[in-house]
Design a protein around this motif. Structure first.
Motif, PDB file in Angstrom:
ATOM      1  N   ASN A 252       0.835  -1.187   0.000  1.00  0.00           N
ATOM      2  CA  ASN A 252       0.000   0.000   0.000  1.00  0.00           C
ATOM      3  C   ASN A 252       0.877   1.246   0.000  1.00  0.00           C
ATOM      4  N   TYR A 254       0.040   4.353  -0.171  1.00  0.00           N
ATOM      5  CA  TYR A 254      -0.489   5.357   0.745  1.00  0.00           C
ATOM      6  C   TYR A 254      -1.301   4.659   1.835  1.00  0.00           C
ATOM      7  N   ASP A 256      -3.562   3.693   5.081  1.00  0.00           N
ATOM      8  CA  ASP A 256      -4.754   4.370   5.578  1.00  0.00           C
ATOM      9  C   ASP A 256      -4.391   5.462   6.577  1.00  0.00           C
ATOM     10  N   HIS A 257      -5.112   6.536   6.485  1.00  0.00           N
ATOM     11  CA  HIS A 257      -4.872   7.641   7.405  1.00  0.00           C
ATOM     12  C   HIS A 257      -5.364   7.234   8.797  1.00  0.00           C
ATOM     13  N   GLN A 258      -4.497   7.406   9.781  1.00  0.00           N
ATOM     14  CA  GLN A 258      -4.897   7.085  11.154  1.00  0.00           C
ATOM     15  C   GLN A 258      -5.680   8.270  11.711  1.00  0.00           C
TER      16      GLN A 258
END
Ligand SMILES: Nc1ncnc2c1ncn2[C@@H]1O[C@H](COP(=O)(O)OP(=O)(O)O)[C@@H](O)[C@H]1O
Ligand SMILES: [Mg+2]
Length: 359
Positions: A252, A254, A256-258
């Motif tokens: 991945n 990018y 996942d945004h935390q």
């Protein structure tokens, strides 16, 4: 590739800075007339390798050997490599902002007759070079009045004035918009096709590598980890390139945004306006507004020259700029601090640290 005409080979290059080994037995082979990309993560050693090649780090300060155009190179400085036709355009452009385009192109290499600079010659030769790089500007224009994309073209014009055989571009498009990047890459391609100029281009942008490079060398942690040839039949495998650059499977690109729950507003900057420290009529930051909430990370994005660093530094102890205006609030309370004094910030309730951007 035994039958190819190799213009440059760098063999087992090792370079240390004190105890830090920046390069460890790096090998690079570049064919005559090709565009060769060098890829690798930040800190991999790409710029160091090019500085070794161009004599910025002189012979004796590294081990290994360099053969360029059939000749063993022992460059003591950048002038030595330029005399052989190797020209490096550094990551940080090195033009003088207050001098004209023509003056910048011929600085250190003046068009002179009997020890006196021939300005007619300087200007007409500069105009010819600008035409070759596709920059329709007056040669008397000052560098500071040009955007980064155009400055990059002036650097290339300057390289052409030195009869370049090998052009090295260190992240030339990092600060350019798409249009300027496309123009620059077209120019590099044109120099290859029409004048046989060999180029080495360092870039992080994989689409550019796919687009322009004939060969790619990948460097990771100061070592060569691979080389890939790109042809019409074998286009670049970007996943493979990324795997080599980072040294592991990358599922991945990018992640996942935390999610983070920021607290209350801590800092607010309102209508922040800053003028250039030397040229007080020039606005560098124009009514900028932003706020930071407790516990959050705020990114400042923008192209090179957009004023990111200047904005941050002018807020932090007013350590940049002149004629600063605007308001600063901390926890909603207007903050008043003495002008033009870095130390004044020590009185701030929160230590603000500004890290120099590397992008
Ligand atoms: N002048 C220097 N002094 C000490 N360490 C350096 C110096 N220049 C580069 N390095 C170190 O060498 C490594 C390679 O840096 P660099 O060649 O700039 O990487 P890249 O261009 O691939 O991002 C990094 O670890 C960097 O911190
Ligand atoms: Mg670099």
């Amino acid at each position: 590739m035994p039958h190819d005409d190799i213009i440059l080979s760098m063999n087992n290059i090792t370079k240390k800075f004190g105890t830090v080994k920046a390069l460890s037995d790096v090998n690079l082979e570049v064919r005559r007339g090709e565009i060769h990309a060098i890829c690798g993560e930040n800190g991999a050693g790409k710029s160091t390798l090019m500085n070794v090649l161009s004599g910025v780090y002189p012979f004796g300060s590294y081990s290994g050997d360099i053969v360029f155009d059939g000749k063993v190179c022992k460059y003591k400085n950048i002038n030595d490599s330029e005399a052989d036709g190797i020209v490096i355009i550094q990551q940080e452009l090195a033009l003088s902002p207050y001098l004209s385009i023509a003056e910048n192109i011929f600085i250190g290499n003046e068009q002179a007759k009997a020890g006196v600079i021939d300005w007619n010659e300087t200007r007409s030769e500069a105009a010819k070079l600008l035409a070759r790089v596709g920059l329709p500007e007056n040669v008397d224009t000052k560098i500071m009045d040009l955007g980064v994309g155009k400055q990059q073209l002036v650097e290339i014009a300057k390289a052409l004035s030195k009869n370049v055989k090998l052009l090295i571009l260190d992240e030339p498009t990092a600060a350019l918009n798409d249009e300027d990047s496309a123009h620059l890459l077209d120019l590099v391609r044109q120099l290859r096709n029409e004048q046989g100029v060999t180029s080495i281009i360092i870039t992080h942008k994989l689409n550019e590598v796919a687009d322009i490079a004939d060969d790619v060398t990948i460097i990771r942690d100061g070592s060569t980890v691979g080389q890939m040839e790109i042809t019409a039949e074998t286009p670049l495998d970007q996943d493979e390139l990324i795997r080599k650059m980072v040294g592991r499977e990358l599922t991945n690109l990018y992640p996942d945004h935390q999610a983070n729950k920021p607290g209350n507003e801590y800092l607010r900057v309102k209508d922040w306006t800053v003028h250039h420290p030397l040229d007080a009529d020039r606005i560098v930051v124009d009514h900028a507004n932003f706020y930071v909430r407790a516990g959050e990370i705020v990114g400042l994005a923008g192209l090179m020259g957009a004023g990111r660093t200047e904005m941050a530094m002018s807020v932090f102890g007013r350590s940049y700029g002149s004629r600063i205006s605007g308001e600063v609030y901390i926890k909603g309370k207007k903050s008043i601090f003495p002008m033009s004094n870095r130390l004044s910030m020590l009185g701030w309730p929160m230590p603000l640290r500004i890290a120099k951007s590397t992008v």
